[in-house]
Design an enzyme around this catalytic site. Structure first.
Site, PDB file in Angstrom:
ATOM      1  N   GLN A 144      -5.194  -1.391   9.561  1.00 32.04           N
ATOM      2  CA  GLN A 144      -5.132  -2.858   8.861  1.00 32.04           C
ATOM      3  C   GLN A 144      -5.868  -3.715   9.968  1.00 32.04           C
ATOM      4  OE1 GLN A 144      -4.084  -3.372   6.049  1.00 32.04           O
ATOM      5  NE2 GLN A 144      -4.396  -5.648   6.158  1.00 32.04           N
TER       6      GLN A 144
ATOM      7  N   ASP B 111     -11.478   3.184   3.812  1.00 32.04           N
ATOM      8  CA  ASP B 111     -11.684   1.759   3.968  1.00 32.04           C
ATOM      9  C   ASP B 111     -13.427   1.540   3.699  1.00 32.04           C
ATOM     10  OD1 ASP B 111      -9.970  -0.460   4.000  1.00 32.04           O
ATOM     11  OD2 ASP B 111      -9.681  -0.196   5.876  1.00 32.04           O
TER      12      ASP B 111
ATOM     13  N   LYS C  37       0.765  -1.154  -0.102  1.00 35.67           N
ATOM     14  CA  LYS C  37      -0.006   0.090   0.142  1.00 35.67           C
ATOM     15  C   LYS C  37       0.850   1.161   0.111  1.00 35.67           C
ATOM     16  CE  LYS C  37      -3.828  -2.174   2.413  1.00 35.67           C
ATOM     17  NZ  LYS C  37      -4.297  -2.519   3.636  1.00 35.67           N
TER      18      LYS C  37
HETATM   19  N1  GUN Z   1      -7.499  -6.697   6.088  1.00 35.42           N
HETATM   20  C1  GUN Z   1      -7.865  -7.556   5.278  1.00 35.42           C
HETATM   21  N2  GUN Z   1      -8.573  -6.684   4.379  1.00 35.42           N
HETATM   22  C2  GUN Z   1      -8.398  -5.488   4.596  1.00 35.42           C
HETATM   23  C3  GUN Z   1      -8.953  -4.391   4.015  1.00 35.42           C
HETATM   24  O1  GUN Z   1      -9.600  -4.212   3.057  1.00 35.42           O
HETATM   25  N3  GUN Z   1      -8.763  -3.436   5.007  1.00 35.42           N
HETATM   26  C4  GUN Z   1      -8.284  -3.280   5.999  1.00 35.42           C
HETATM   27  N4  GUN Z   1      -8.047  -2.159   6.799  1.00 35.42           N
HETATM   28  N5  GUN Z   1      -7.756  -4.526   6.853  1.00 35.42           N
HETATM   29  C5  GUN Z   1      -7.838  -5.410   6.124  1.00 35.42           C
END
Ligand code: GUN
Length: 296
Positions: free
Chosen positions: A99, A122, A55
């Site tokens: 996350q 998100d 990311k």
């Molecule tokens: N963990 C697995 N997928 C995601 C996601 O799309 N966003 C976040 N913040 N954590 C995750």
């Protein structure tokens, strides 16, 4: 039956990132605006570390500012909430992603709901989930279902009237996917572990989305001939001789003999998720600056 077309999410995501990069350069040149994305990782989950690294790298590659916060596994909820408050106030941060999963001592929903909804790239805050469900206001939409919808529209054009079956009812994928496909005028069924005759239900689907996290659960004879199959799963399985490999929630070889089009794993939905996160960050930054978000 001929083999299905492969939906190349990797290539689509690369194109999307290119368009995002152009949009970012335009914002910089015309408005002096550099979108900024902050990512918070608590603890040392190896898979999460890979995601967070990717990311951050792609954020910088598209010309945006990247802020990374790596916190110790024993971080308290109060400490994490204090960091979120600080980022909510920081004008250089337009998007905030915490996350998941979080360690047990932290209530994940309390943390997600502490993020300013305008910075919730998100789309997990209850305000954004509620806006997506009601169609009221402009939500920030969860990245994985947003990416799946882009691939479906690219492949099929109009989705109106199609039968969509989503296997999996998570807040991250299944539920928001259902809302997005309803908004496209699909007839949507959300299936889960208690669904009766899941194979039979899946065979009614023009669009079949698998998001359960169980390796190769959806078999070839669950797929309606010509259907479009979107595989959200990423499962690491034993490949013998001490090796592992990634597979989706769909038995790819079998399903590809029946489907009209199918996303591979890896290289299907996965790359779309981060690209959509970057798109959401641009959208969030523009809205915060009072600028119309560019079409990407
Ligand atoms: N963990 C697995 N997928 C995601 C996601 O799309 N966003 C976040 N913040 N954590 C995750």
């Amino acid at each position: 039956m001929s083999e299905a077309d492969i939906i190349d999410g990797k290539a689509f995501a690369a194109g999307l990132r290119g368009r995002i990069g152009e949009a970012v350069r335009g914002l910089e040149a015309n408005h002096g605006l550099t979108p900024g994305l902050a990512v918070v990782l608590v603890g040392e989950n190896p898979a999460s570390e890979v995601y967070v690294r990717n990311k951050a790298k792609q954020t910088r590659e598209t010309g945006m500012a990247s802020f990374e916060h790596k916190l110790a596994i024993e971080t308290s909820q109060d400490e994490l909430l204090a960091l979120i408050r600080q980022m909510n106030e920081d004008p250089a941060v337009h998007g905030i992603l915490v996350q998941l999963p979080l360690p047990d001592q932290i209530d994940a929903q309390a943390v997600l709901d502490a993020v300013d909804p305008a910075k919730d790239v998100d789309g997990f805050h209850v305000i954004n989930a509620g806006r997506l469900m009601t169609g009221a206001g402009d939500p920030l939409v969860p990245c994985t279902p947003l990416g799946c919808t882009m691939l479906l529209k690219d492949r099929l054009g109009e989705l109106k009237g199609l039968n969509a079956v989503i296997v999996g009812r998570s807040n991250i994928v299944g539920k928001p996917m259902a809302m997005l496909l309803l908004a496209e005028h699909c007839t949507v069924t959300v299936a889960h572990s208690r669904t009766r005759d899941l194979p039979g239900l899946c065979r009614t689907a023009d669009i079949l989305v698998a998001a359960v996290g169980r390796a190769e659960m959806v078999r070839g004879d669950w797929v309606k001939p010509g259907a479009t199959v979107i595989d959200v799963g990423i499962n690491r399985i034993d490949a013998g001789e001490g090796k592992t490999r990634l597979v989706g929630d769909v038995a790819f070889e079998e399903a590809a003999r029946v489907a009209g089009a199918i996303t591979p794993v890896p290289g299907g939905v996965g790359p779309m998720t981060i690209a959509c996160l970057l798109a959401n960050t641009v959208t969030a930054a523009c809205r915060q600056a009072g600028i119309a978000p560019p079409e990407v």
